[in-house]
Design an enzyme around this catalytic site. Structure first.
Site, PDB file in Angstrom:
ATOM      1  N   ARG A  27       0.874  -1.197   0.000  1.00 61.54           N
ATOM      2  CA  ARG A  27       0.000   0.000   0.000  1.00 61.54           C
ATOM      3  C   ARG A  27       0.904   1.239   0.000  1.00 61.54           C
ATOM      4  O   ARG A  27       1.159   1.876   1.028  1.00 61.54           O
ATOM      5  CB  ARG A  27      -0.912   0.010   1.219  1.00 61.54           C
ATOM      6  CG  ARG A  27      -1.801   1.247   1.294  1.00 61.54           C
ATOM      7  CD  ARG A  27      -2.747   1.372   0.166  1.00 61.54           C
ATOM      8  NE  ARG A  27      -3.775   0.305   0.227  1.00 61.54           N
ATOM      9  CZ  ARG A  27      -4.558   0.010  -0.812  1.00 61.54           C
ATOM     10  NH1 ARG A  27      -4.394   0.638  -1.960  1.00 61.54           N
ATOM     11  NH2 ARG A  27      -5.477  -0.931  -0.695  1.00 61.54           N
ATOM     12  N   ARG A  53       1.834  -6.992  -9.834  1.00 64.94           N
ATOM     13  CA  ARG A  53       2.266  -6.416  -8.545  1.00 64.94           C
ATOM     14  C   ARG A  53       2.275  -7.427  -7.408  1.00 64.94           C
ATOM     15  O   ARG A  53       2.742  -7.127  -6.306  1.00 64.94           O
ATOM     16  CB  ARG A  53       1.408  -5.207  -8.186  1.00 64.94           C
ATOM     17  CG  ARG A  53      -0.050  -5.552  -7.867  1.00 64.94           C
ATOM     18  CD  ARG A  53      -0.815  -4.313  -7.413  1.00 64.94           C
ATOM     19  NE  ARG A  53      -2.185  -4.662  -7.022  1.00 64.94           N
ATOM     20  CZ  ARG A  53      -3.024  -3.824  -6.423  1.00 64.94           C
ATOM     21  NH1 ARG A  53      -2.633  -2.587  -6.159  1.00 64.94           N
ATOM     22  NH2 ARG A  53      -4.235  -4.205  -6.092  1.00 64.94           N
ATOM     23  N   HIS A 123       1.320   2.841 -10.430  1.00 64.52           N
ATOM     24  CA  HIS A 123       0.344   3.387  -9.476  1.00 64.52           C
ATOM     25  C   HIS A 123       1.054   4.166  -8.352  1.00 64.52           C
ATOM     26  O   HIS A 123       1.054   3.750  -7.195  1.00 64.52           O
ATOM     27  CB  HIS A 123      -0.441   2.196  -8.895  1.00 64.52           C
ATOM     28  CG  HIS A 123      -1.712   2.533  -8.187  1.00 64.52           C
ATOM     29  ND1 HIS A 123      -1.750   3.289  -7.043  1.00 64.52           N
ATOM     30  CD2 HIS A 123      -2.997   2.181  -8.437  1.00 64.52           C
ATOM     31  CE1 HIS A 123      -2.999   3.384  -6.622  1.00 64.52           C
ATOM     32  NE2 HIS A 123      -3.780   2.739  -7.445  1.00 64.52           N
ATOM     33  N   ASP A 168     -11.300  10.158  -7.266  1.00 67.22           N
ATOM     34  CA  ASP A 168     -10.816   8.920  -7.902  1.00 67.22           C
ATOM     35  C   ASP A 168     -11.108   9.073  -9.394  1.00 67.22           C
ATOM     36  O   ASP A 168     -12.144   8.651  -9.888  1.00 67.22           O
ATOM     37  CB  ASP A 168     -11.558   7.709  -7.328  1.00 67.22           C
ATOM     38  CG  ASP A 168     -10.904   6.399  -7.749  1.00 67.22           C
ATOM     39  OD1 ASP A 168     -11.315   5.346  -7.218  1.00 67.22           O
ATOM     40  OD2 ASP A 168      -9.986   6.437  -8.598  1.00 67.22           O
ATOM     41  N   GLU A 227      -1.070   8.683 -11.129  1.00 69.94           N
ATOM     42  CA  GLU A 227      -0.633   7.436 -11.751  1.00 69.94           C
ATOM     43  C   GLU A 227      -0.462   7.569 -13.258  1.00 69.94           C
ATOM     44  O   GLU A 227      -1.330   8.161 -13.928  1.00 69.94           O
ATOM     45  CB  GLU A 227      -1.668   6.349 -11.455  1.00 69.94           C
ATOM     46  CG  GLU A 227      -1.921   6.157  -9.972  1.00 69.94           C
ATOM     47  CD  GLU A 227      -3.247   5.485  -9.693  1.00 69.94           C
ATOM     48  OE1 GLU A 227      -3.935   5.881  -8.737  1.00 69.94           O
ATOM     49  OE2 GLU A 227      -3.604   4.563 -10.455  1.00 69.94           O
TER      50      GLU A 227
HETATM   51  O1  TA6 Z   1      -6.002   4.109  -8.783  1.00 64.99           O
HETATM   52  C1  TA6 Z   1      -7.161   4.339  -8.076  1.00 64.99           C
HETATM   53  C2  TA6 Z   1      -7.785   3.007  -7.717  1.00 64.99           C
HETATM   54  O2  TA6 Z   1      -8.256   2.330  -8.847  1.00 64.99           O
HETATM   55  C3  TA6 Z   1      -8.866   3.282  -6.690  1.00 64.99           C
HETATM   56  O3  TA6 Z   1     -10.153   3.026  -7.220  1.00 64.99           O
HETATM   57  C4  TA6 Z   1      -8.510   2.351  -5.533  1.00 64.99           C
HETATM   58  O4  TA6 Z   1      -9.183   1.126  -5.670  1.00 64.99           O
HETATM   59  C5  TA6 Z   1      -7.009   2.242  -5.693  1.00 64.99           C
HETATM   60  O5  TA6 Z   1      -6.811   2.148  -7.090  1.00 64.99           O
HETATM   61  C6  TA6 Z   1      -6.352   1.148  -4.903  1.00 64.99           C
HETATM   62  O6  TA6 Z   1      -6.685  -0.107  -5.416  1.00 64.99           O
HETATM   63  P1  TA6 Z   1      -6.120  -1.381  -4.605  1.00 64.99           P
HETATM   64  O7  TA6 Z   1      -6.549  -2.583  -5.391  1.00 64.99           O
HETATM   65  O8  TA6 Z   1      -4.627  -1.235  -4.533  1.00 64.99           O
HETATM   66  O9  TA6 Z   1      -6.730  -1.285  -3.224  1.00 64.99           O
END
Ligand code: TA6
Length: 254
Positions: A27, A53, A123, A168, A227
């Site tokens: 995270r 990932r 990301h 988002d 991103e």
């Molecule tokens: O990049 C934004 C996103 O798509 C959000 O909708 C949120 O879900 C984030 O990615 C994190 O996704 P994850 O699967 O890492 O919890």
């Protein structure tokens, strides 16, 4: 997970609650979302943001030169332990070049005999002083879809992106540099890119933070995602034998 230019504070953000477990994404830092962005197009049992990932990569090379270190990692369809991820031939390479700037390039080589359609993202999670004081330039005039709260309507960005609730957004046809202006830290973070037509901007704010076990309830003010991606309508199709490259370059100025 971290990029700290000499004499500066870390540009990347990591949650204090991040998992570092087999099969789970971290995270923070710069997770590699590939070969799909977000939910799998058709199978809800597949992991969010693809399998790159959460896979073990091979170290191809480590090299260095005048002021930088470069790491090249590879992942092919032969590598994932889960056969669900070995459905079509591919050669993926991640090049991480760390120096005055952080340059990351994700190259997809289609080693199969049919077109390879993908969506993807580097990301990137950035560290900021206070999301309520941050602005992001470089997206004015771009069309975007706000997916926070399931709104899903298309809008046009007017001026810099500011934050007062969950954001988002997928910005389409977005090829310009973005700059995160952070008055609290007295710095700007520039995100340049190549081979990417989507920019995703995300801050989960309060309610979504509380729903994520690997994201602290009071961490959202200190981070923002910008991103480098190709998502939704900006999906990429690579012909057999061809290579698609997507690159992000991260730097900071006081
Ligand atoms: O990049 C934004 C996103 O798509 C959000 O909708 C949120 O879900 C984030 O990615 C994190 O996704 P994850 O699967 O890492 O919890």
């Amino acid at each position: 997970m971290s990029y700290k230019p000499e004499g500066k504070t870390d540009l990347l953000w990591m949650s204090k609650f991040s998992c570092f477990e087999e099969g789970k994404p971290i995270r923070g830092g710069i997770p590699v979302c590939w070969p799909w962005f977000g939910a799998h197009p058709s199978d809800p049992k597949m992991p969010s943001h693809g399998f790159a990932r959460i896979s073990h990569w091979n170290v191809k090379s480590v090299s260095g030169g005048n002021g930088f270190t470069e790491l090249r990692l590879s992942l092919t369809d032969k590598d994932p332990s889960d056969e669900r991820f070995r459905t079509r031939p591919f050669d993926l390479e991640l090049s991480v070049r760390c120096g005055k700037k952080l340059e990351i390039e994700l190259s997809t080589a289609n080693s199969g005999k049919v077109d390879f359609k993908l969506t993807e993202a580097l990301h990137s999670y950035f560290s900021v002083s206070d999301i309520k004081k941050v602005s992001i330039s470089g997206l004015s005039g771009a069309e975007y879809v706000e997916t926070a709260g399931g709104i899903g309507e298309n809008r046009i960005q007017s001026g810099s992106v500011l934050f007062s609730s969950e954001v988002d957004r997928l910005y389409f046809g977005s090829v310009c540099d973005c700059v995160i202006s952070d008055p609290g830290l007295g710095r700007e973070i520039r995100i340049s890119k190549e081979g990417s037509r989507t920019t995703v901007v995300w801050n989960p704010w309060i309610a979504k933070s509380a729903k994520m076990p690997d994201f602290g309830d009071s961490e959202y003010p200190e981070m923002v995602c910008v991103e480098t991606a190709n998502a939704a309508a900006d999906s990429v199709t690579t012909a057999p034998g061809k290579i698609h490259r997507m690159k992000t370059v991260i730097s900071s100025e006081n």
